[in-house]
Design an enzyme around this catalytic site. Structure first.
Site, PDB file in Angstrom:
ATOM      1  N   HIS A 111       0.845  -1.205   0.000  1.00  0.00           N
ATOM      2  CA  HIS A 111       0.000   0.000   0.000  1.00  0.00           C
ATOM      3  C   HIS A 111       0.881   1.256   0.000  1.00  0.00           C
ATOM      4  CE1 HIS A 111      -3.691   2.306   1.276  1.00  0.00           C
ATOM      5  NE2 HIS A 111      -2.748   3.139   1.701  1.00  0.00           N
ATOM      6  N   GLU A 112       1.875   1.265   0.902  1.00  0.00           N
ATOM      7  CA  GLU A 112       2.716   2.468   1.015  1.00  0.00           C
ATOM      8  C   GLU A 112       3.567   2.665  -0.236  1.00  0.00           C
ATOM      9  OE1 GLU A 112       1.903   4.502   3.203  1.00  0.00           O
ATOM     10  OE2 GLU A 112       0.707   3.091   4.367  1.00  0.00           O
TER      11      GLU A 112
END
Ligand SMILES: [Zn+2]
Length: 526
Positions: free
Chosen positions: A70-71
């Site tokens: 996600h990051e």
């Protein structure tokens, strides 16, 4: 800074895979951020997934992979292209959420990440967005800092990613990827808004399909208009379909848990109609219409819309069609995601009084683990049945019978692996607040449990740990008597620990009740 990413796809290079997908390289060092934030948020990451997916350790690993992916995705969605203003926050969070599933799926295909999308974010979106006090994905005019902060919620993350999943269902992965490349290259190191993204998708759609695509008559060429109804309106539709002869009648209305008010959407339906000559699903567009009738060249025996639950809406049918769906489900006709969607819709429609509650239970009874490729239908059923807690609390007799029914399905009928059955039973008991009922049921069916779990040390101790939260003399006595007169095999130590816990609970109350009352009474709260 300016890391050179590995171009290989696979476990060794998630970033490399992203570069491959989005045709853009990573030029920032946000990798460090991705790793550094993990311990802070780690505690809240445990999710409930039936053990078919593997041990808790695997789940933790999976969650870590999801956070990192996600990051890393924010390198593209947020860093390379940044939304013009906070009203378009979903351009960051929804894409990072959706691509986290794609990234982890590449990292480890055995985790079935794409199959988990429905239960991990679509279901949450459908739940949160069924309230009048929800909000549109694009919040025009948002300016107050606290208002902006409140946008980091289920709508931006989960409804947003569900919309991208729906979009992918309509335009396909290839067009989605092509559209993202156009968007990311055109707006690299600049700001963009939702309409820029939709224009890029339309452009990619025209480029790839050149009006000869599978559903070239679809409004996918003008996605800004289509998506506006989804991004600027609050809530989502309930689509009801009715068969009459060779016709399908569609009707859409705004779905709310507590109905009030109307709106309409532009939406696609993928319909499953039993036509042996044409096994392909049929597409229907509700072009800002409240209702629509479609003529078929045959009379269908049943209809199931929203194939693979790619659409962000709920579906309802006539009672006779639901009965057909139950029959087909018994024959293993539907995959996991469709089963999960049918169960979720049926339980929710029963919740608002639009469907007889027998239907979701009939569907639930048809679940057989070996026929499904994932445990998501079980997860959804247990969550939904646990919501019956207020009904169970008001009617002891029905509650007892419900527990009996659940246990019949879990333990008697061989529909689910016994190792999974006990995990599901324990989770159900805790979630629904039916601990006492479940423990009583366990004690009444001890021989059966012993036969299944007597030689599984880990699971047997899960069972004898069960009464540890009791706190009265009465419960201590009946539990002690039960343990003394029954075989406990490898659960013996946990049984003694349970008794010790109950003793400690009783003593804890005795030591503290008076002083606690005095303390609270005398405490001055200004
Ligand atoms: Zn994020």
């Amino acid at each position: 800074n300016h890391t050179r990413p590995d171009t290989a796809c696979g476990p060794e290079a998630v970033g490399g895979c992203y570069r491959d997908v989005f045709d853009e390289s990573v030029v920032m060092s946000t990798y460090l951020v991705a790793f550094a934030i993990l311990p802070l948020d780690y505690g809240s990451l445990t999710r409930e997934v039936p053990t078919k997916y593997g041990s808790v350790k695997t789940l933790e690993k999976q969650n870590v992979a999801e956070v990192i992916t996600h990051e890393i995705a924010h390198q593209w969605f947020g860093n390379i292209v940044t939304m013009t203003w906070w009203d378009d926050l979903w351009l960051n969070e929804a894409f990072a959420t959706f691509t986290q599933f794609i990234g982890v799926d590449v990292y480890n295909p055995t985790w079935n990440m794409m199959d988990r999308c429905y239960v991990e974010f679509v279901m949450n979106a459908l739940q949160t967005d069924s309230m009048l006090h929800s909000h549109p994905i694009i919040m025009a005019g948002v300016s107050d800092p606290s208002e902006i902060e409140s946008l980091f919620d289920d709508i931006s993350y989960f409804k947003g990613s569900s919309l991208i999943r729906m979009l992918e269902g309509v335009i396909g992965r290839r067009v989605l990827k092509e559209g993202l490349m156009i968007y990311l290259n055109r707006f690299a190191w600049r700001n963009a808004a939702s309409k820029d993204l939709f224009e890029a998708f339309s452009e990619a759609y025209r480029k790839i399909n050149q009006n000869s695509g599978a559903h070239s008559n679809s409004p996918a060429e003008n996605l800004t208009r289509v998506m506006d109804t989804w991004t600027t309106q609050v809530n989502y539709p309930l689509v009801t379909v009715r068969i009459s002869g060779n016709r399908l009648h569609f009707r859409q209305e705004r779905f709310l848990l507590y109905p009030n008010g109307t709106q309409i959407w532009e939406s696609h339906q993928t319909n499953h109609v039993p036509d042996r000559q044409n096994p392909e699903p049929m597409w229907t567009w509700l072009d800002l219409e409240e209702s629509k009738t479609v003529e078929l060249d045959h009379t269908p025996a049943f209809v199931k819309i929203n194939l693979n639950q790619t659409g962000l809406y709920r579906c309802n049918y006539e009672f006779s069609n639901w009965q057909q769906l139950v029959k087909l489900s018994r024959q293993g006709y539907f995959g996991s995601t469709d089963m999960a969607g049918l169960l979720n819709d049926a339980f929710t429609l029963a919740y608002i009084g639009r469907l007889n509650i027998s239907v979701p239970f009939d569907l639930f009874e048809t679940l057989e683990e070996d026929r499904l490729d994932s445990g998501t239908p079980w997860t959804i059923s247990m969550r939904k049945i646990s919501e019956l807690q207020p009904l169970m609390a008001q009617d002891q007799q029905s509650a007892e019978k419900l527990v009996k029914l659940i246990f019949k399905i879990l333990f008697d009928q061989g529909q689910i692996r016994q190792t999974d059955a006990i995990t599901i039973a324990v989770k159900f008991a805790r979630r629904s607040g039916a601990l006492d009922l479940v423990w009583t049921h366990f004690t009444r069916n001890w021989d059966q449990l012993l036969k299944i779990y007597g030689h599984m040390p880990f699971l047997m101790s899960d069972i004898t740990k069960f009464p540890a939260d009791y706190y009265t003399e009465f419960d201590y006595e009946r539990t002690r008597e039960f343990f003394e007169t029954h075989s406990l095999t490898s659960g013996k130590r946990n049984a003694y620990q349970s008794l010790e816990s109950i003793r400690a609970n009783i003593a804890w109350i005795k030591h503290n009740m008076e002083s606690f009352k005095t303390f609270i009474k005398n405490k001055v709260i200004e």
